[in-house]
Motif scaffolding. Structure first.
Motif, PDB file in Angstrom:
ATOM      1  N   PRO A 186       0.814  -1.222   0.000  1.00 58.05           N
ATOM      2  CA  PRO A 186       0.000   0.000   0.000  1.00 58.05           C
ATOM      3  C   PRO A 186       0.843   1.266   0.000  1.00 58.05           C
ATOM      4  CG  PRO A 186      -0.801  -1.576   1.642  1.00 58.05           C
ATOM      5  CD  PRO A 186       0.521  -2.093   1.168  1.00 58.05           C
ATOM      6  N   ARG A 187       2.146   1.145   0.276  1.00 57.87           N
ATOM      7  CA  ARG A 187       3.033   2.312   0.312  1.00 57.87           C
ATOM      8  C   ARG A 187       3.702   2.584  -1.037  1.00 57.87           C
ATOM      9  NH1 ARG A 187       4.809   3.704   5.620  1.00 57.87           N
ATOM     10  NH2 ARG A 187       3.836   2.407   7.226  1.00 57.87           N
ATOM     11  N   ARG A 188       3.263   1.905  -2.084  1.00 60.78           N
ATOM     12  CA  ARG A 188       3.970   1.990  -3.363  1.00 60.78           C
ATOM     13  C   ARG A 188       3.987   3.396  -3.946  1.00 60.78           C
ATOM     14  NH1 ARG A 188      -0.458  -1.083  -3.675  1.00 60.78           N
ATOM     15  NH2 ARG A 188      -2.272  -0.317  -4.820  1.00 60.78           N
ATOM     16  N   GLY A 189       3.052   4.252  -3.553  1.00 61.90           N
ATOM     17  CA  GLY A 189       3.056   5.623  -4.063  1.00 61.90           C
ATOM     18  C   GLY A 189       4.005   6.542  -3.329  1.00 61.90           C
ATOM     19  N   ALA A 190       4.595   6.058  -2.241  1.00 59.65           N
ATOM     20  CA  ALA A 190       5.533   6.839  -1.436  1.00 59.65           C
ATOM     21  C   ALA A 190       6.964   6.371  -1.743  1.00 59.65           C
ATOM     22  CB  ALA A 190       5.206   6.678   0.049  1.00 59.65           C
ATOM     23  N   PRO A 191       7.977   7.064  -1.201  1.00 60.48           N
ATOM     24  CA  PRO A 191       9.357   6.736  -1.572  1.00 60.48           C
ATOM     25  C   PRO A 191       9.813   5.368  -1.067  1.00 60.48           C
ATOM     26  CG  PRO A 191       9.200   8.944  -0.607  1.00 60.48           C
ATOM     27  CD  PRO A 191       7.893   8.278  -0.375  1.00 60.48           C
ATOM     28  N   LEU A 192      10.687   4.747  -1.852  1.00 60.66           N
ATOM     29  CA  LEU A 192      11.479   3.601  -1.422  1.00 60.66           C
ATOM     30  C   LEU A 192      12.910   4.096  -1.309  1.00 60.66           C
ATOM     31  CD1 LEU A 192      12.289   0.656  -0.895  1.00 60.66           C
ATOM     32  CD2 LEU A 192      12.257   0.274  -3.383  1.00 60.66           C
ATOM     33  N   VAL A 193      13.415   4.168  -0.087  1.00 58.73           N
ATOM     34  CA  VAL A 193      14.759   4.699   0.169  1.00 58.73           C
ATOM     35  C   VAL A 193      15.666   3.541   0.562  1.00 58.73           C
ATOM     36  CG1 VAL A 193      16.138   6.273   1.566  1.00 58.73           C
ATOM     37  CG2 VAL A 193      13.827   6.931   0.854  1.00 58.73           C
ATOM     38  N   LYS A 194      16.793   3.442  -0.129  1.00 57.87           N
ATOM     39  CA  LYS A 194      17.734   2.355   0.130  1.00 57.87           C
ATOM     40  C   LYS A 194      19.032   2.916   0.708  1.00 57.87           C
ATOM     41  CE  LYS A 194      15.919  -0.201  -3.853  1.00 57.87           C
ATOM     42  NZ  LYS A 194      16.235  -0.865  -5.145  1.00 57.87           N
ATOM     43  N   ILE A 195      19.586   2.187   1.669  1.00 56.68           N
ATOM     44  CA  ILE A 195      20.846   2.607   2.262  1.00 56.68           C
ATOM     45  C   ILE A 195      21.687   1.373   2.560  1.00 56.68           C
ATOM     46  CG2 ILE A 195      19.881   2.652   4.609  1.00 56.68           C
ATOM     47  CD1 ILE A 195      21.752   5.101   5.084  1.00 56.68           C
ATOM     48  N   ASN A 196      22.958   1.433   2.170  1.00 51.16           N
ATOM     49  CA  ASN A 196      23.882   0.326   2.413  1.00 51.16           C
ATOM     50  C   ASN A 196      24.639   0.607   3.699  1.00 51.16           C
ATOM     51  OD1 ASN A 196      26.126  -1.482   2.398  1.00 51.16           O
ATOM     52  ND2 ASN A 196      25.846  -1.756   0.205  1.00 51.16           N
ATOM     53  N   CYS A 197      24.315  -0.133   4.738  1.00 49.24           N
ATOM     54  CA  CYS A 197      24.915   0.112   6.049  1.00 49.24           C
ATOM     55  C   CYS A 197      26.424  -0.108   6.042  1.00 49.24           C
ATOM     56  CB  CYS A 197      24.266  -0.783   7.098  1.00 49.24           C
ATOM     57  SG  CYS A 197      22.495  -0.482   7.314  1.00 49.24           S
ATOM     58  N   ALA A 198      26.919  -1.000   5.167  1.00 45.82           N
ATOM     59  CA  ALA A 198      28.354  -1.282   5.136  1.00 45.82           C
ATOM     60  C   ALA A 198      29.148  -0.136   4.529  1.00 45.82           C
ATOM     61  CB  ALA A 198      28.623  -2.565   4.343  1.00 45.82           C
ATOM     62  N   ALA A 199      28.490   0.696   3.714  1.00 43.25           N
ATOM     63  CA  ALA A 199      29.198   1.773   3.025  1.00 43.25           C
ATOM     64  C   ALA A 199      29.197   3.079   3.810  1.00 43.25           C
ATOM     65  CB  ALA A 199      28.573   2.001   1.648  1.00 43.25           C
ATOM     66  N   LEU A 200      28.549   3.117   4.972  1.00 43.10           N
ATOM     67  CA  LEU A 200      28.459   4.351   5.748  1.00 43.10           C
ATOM     68  C   LEU A 200      29.703   4.553   6.600  1.00 43.10           C
ATOM     69  CD1 LEU A 200      24.768   4.188   7.037  1.00 43.10           C
ATOM     70  CD2 LEU A 200      25.659   5.611   5.187  1.00 43.10           C
ATOM     71  N   PRO A 201      30.335   5.711   6.549  1.00 44.85           N
ATOM     72  CA  PRO A 201      31.411   6.007   7.500  1.00 44.85           C
ATOM     73  C   PRO A 201      30.854   5.956   8.922  1.00 44.85           C
ATOM     74  CG  PRO A 201      31.337   7.640   5.733  1.00 44.85           C
ATOM     75  CD  PRO A 201      30.078   6.818   5.622  1.00 44.85           C
ATOM     76  N   GLU A 202      31.587   5.325   9.825  1.00 48.38           N
ATOM     77  CA  GLU A 202      31.055   5.084  11.162  1.00 48.38           C
ATOM     78  C   GLU A 202      30.678   6.371  11.879  1.00 48.38           C
ATOM     79  OE1 GLU A 202      32.114   2.353  15.090  1.00 48.38           O
ATOM     80  OE2 GLU A 202      33.427   2.375  13.344  1.00 48.38           O
ATOM     81  N   ASN A 203      31.439   7.434  11.635  1.00 48.11           N
ATOM     82  CA  ASN A 203      31.159   8.680  12.348  1.00 48.11           C
ATOM     83  C   ASN A 203      29.989   9.461  11.732  1.00 48.11           C
ATOM     84  OD1 ASN A 203      32.751   9.157  10.040  1.00 48.11           O
ATOM     85  ND2 ASN A 203      33.422  11.135  10.815  1.00 48.11           N
ATOM     86  N   LEU A 204      29.473   8.993  10.605  1.00 48.60           N
ATOM     87  CA  LEU A 204      28.374   9.718   9.954  1.00 48.60           C
ATOM     88  C   LEU A 204      27.102   8.880   9.863  1.00 48.60           C
ATOM     89  CD1 LEU A 204      30.215  11.529   7.001  1.00 48.60           C
ATOM     90  CD2 LEU A 204      29.480  12.493   9.194  1.00 48.60           C
ATOM     91  N   ILE A 205      27.105   7.698  10.473  1.00 49.02           N
ATOM     92  CA  ILE A 205      25.935   6.822  10.374  1.00 49.02           C
ATOM     93  C   ILE A 205      24.688   7.506  10.933  1.00 49.02           C
ATOM     94  CG2 ILE A 205      24.901   4.710  11.265  1.00 49.02           C
ATOM     95  CD1 ILE A 205      27.606   3.377  10.999  1.00 49.02           C
ATOM     96  N   GLU A 206      24.802   8.101  12.121  1.00 46.58           N
ATOM     97  CA  GLU A 206      23.649   8.737  12.753  1.00 46.58           C
ATOM     98  C   GLU A 206      23.118   9.870  11.893  1.00 46.58           C
ATOM     99  OE1 GLU A 206      22.406  10.777  17.042  1.00 46.58           O
ATOM    100  OE2 GLU A 206      24.417   9.991  16.730  1.00 46.58           O
TER     101      GLU A 206
END
Length: 453
Positions: A186-206
């Motif tokens: 039912p959420r198909r009309g709203a955004p699908l946001v993807k994020i790769n947790c392994a590619a995030l710098p540790e100090n910028l994850i938050e």
């Protein structure tokens, strides 16, 4: 046994959840129960004694009168029709009521709210149409029982709002399953946001997940919404969730529990409405036992688990996938479509495919690029598909014509591969052992084509 009194029948009618209306021979309303009042959004004291057409718009009067006349004449004994009103669907049945001698006494109207059933039925049909349609996506070449079982699971949970954890080896196509889950939700009309947790710098994850305010830290020159805010109303896909550091896991857990985020540097929390889909190639239960993943977060994410089978468990799909990729890359490279030789097909079928569908895709791309004829021979396939790698190389070998840069890149690729194997694929530990950051390791893996390890 005594006959039931009229009061009992009246009580039964008034307690029914279906809407009940009784019309006399002149089609005037004589009985209307509370359920009919709710369904029709009318008050009994305002419509009792009135003609039934007063309940319907003028455009439907002719059809209703024809139906009632057919009941009176005995042409039909009952009739059903589904109508839509106030954004809901109702199954209305019209039945003739007759005396023992056959005399017409009136018409009984019963209304049932079938909105939920109709919505589920239409959604189910839409899911089946979507899953049965051919499409430009390698994850939907599904002849094997293993991948069909995973797709059946997707069909069941797509319309739910529950958190889904996709598990499986790297390269199995988990991201394609995310696309389906969102497209059929039912959420198909709203955004699908993807994020790769392994590619995030540790100090910028938050900051990446929850956002930050201007001036919250050095380099924060403007307010920046996080991934949760960007996905508000839609779906947030947390890929490689097993790579998230413990400190960040605690903050993620709080957001999932409270359904609100607080940007870095902000004073107030912001409510968010997102469906979470997470994916990992780790065995998170083992990571929990080893103390590398929070148990409470694991249970919060592992509400519905869909296991994506590795390619070696869906061998019926190997050759169809290979032929699909050959067609795809031949078209992209503007070359004649090559055919797989029997020997090449045998190698593809026999290979264990540790890199799964992604490895097969890269192998077919290489085959199309290097093939000199219209037939793919074993020599056109990558060396690891046809060579014997059971005996480890004693060291880097000299290859005439290979540049020093190429030799260094080859050594770096093998060294990183063995380091990851030693640390059982745990990238944070691998990065620390190599003396580099998680982000630096991720960039090297991408550059060297090892991101599927």
């Amino acid at each position: 046994m005594t006959a039931a009194s009229p009061e009992i029948f009246r009580s039964i009618v008034y307690e029914m959840q279906e809407g009940v209306i009784f019309l006399d021979p002149l089609d005037c309303i004589q009985i209307i129960n509370p359920a009919a009042e709710r369904i029709r959004k009318v008050r009994a004291d305002r419509i009792l004694g009135q003609h039934v057409c007063n309940l319907h718009p003028p455009s439907s009067h002719k059809r209703i009168l024809e139906l009632l006349e057919s009941l009176k004449q005995g042409m039909v004994s009952s009739r059903n029709r589904v109508v839509s009103a106030q954004g809901r669907f109702f199954d209305n049945s019209y039945s003739a009521v007759r005396a023992p001698d056959g005399a017409y006494l009136g018409t009984l109207l019963i209304s049932r709210d079938i909105t939920e059933n109709k919505t589920l039925s239409e959604e189910n049909q839409r899911l089946r149409r979507y899953l049965s349609q051919p499409r430009e996506s390698d994850s939907f070449i599904a002849q094997s029982p293993a991948i069909k079982a995973a797709l059946d699971m997707v069909e069941v949970v797509a319309t739910l709002d529950s958190t889904v954890l996709l598990t499986g080896e790297s390269g199995t196509g988990k991201e394609h399953f995310v696309d389906i889950l969102h497209a059929l939700s039912p959420r198909r009309g709203a955004p699908l946001v993807k994020i790769n947790c392994a590619a995030l710098p540790e100090n910028l994850i938050e900051s990446e997940l929850f956002g930050h305010r201007r001036g919250a830290f050095t380099g924060a020159v403007a307010d920046q919404p996080g991934k949760f805010s960007q996905a508000d109303g839609g779906t947030l896909f947390l890929d490689e969730i097993g790579e998230l550091p413990l400190s960040s896991q605690a903050k993620l857990l709080r957001v999932l529990q409270e359904k609100s985020v607080q940007s870095v540097g902000a004073q107030k929390e912001l409510r968010v409405d997102v469906r979470i889909i997470a994916a990992t190639n780790r065995k998170l239960a083992e990571e929990v036992m080893a103390g590398r993943f929070r148990e409470d977060l694991y249970y919060r994410l592992n509400v519905i688990n869909i296991a994506i089978p590795p390619l070696r468990e869906r061998r019926e799909d190997i050759l169809p996938l290979a032929e699909y990729f050959l067609t795809q890359f031949a078209r992209r490279m503007e070359r004649p479509l090559p055919r797989l030789s029997p020997q090449a097909r045998e190698h593809l079928q026999r290979h264990p495919w540790p890199g799964n569908v992604r490895q097969l895709k890269h192998a077919m791309e290489r085959a199309v690029a290097l093939s000199k004829g219209e037939i793919i021979l074993p020599d056109d396939l990558p060396e690891d598909l046809i060579g014997d790698r059971s005996v480890p190389s004693p060291g880097p070998a000299f290859h005439p014509g290979q540049s020093l840069r190429g030799a260094v890149e080859h050594f770096e690729r093998e060294y990183l591969r063995r380091a990851l194997e030693y640390h059982q694929g745990r990238r944070l530990e691998t990065a620390k052992a190599l003396g580099i950051s998680r982000k630096n390791l991720w960039e090297k893996l991408q550059r060297l084509g090892l991101e599927d390890l």
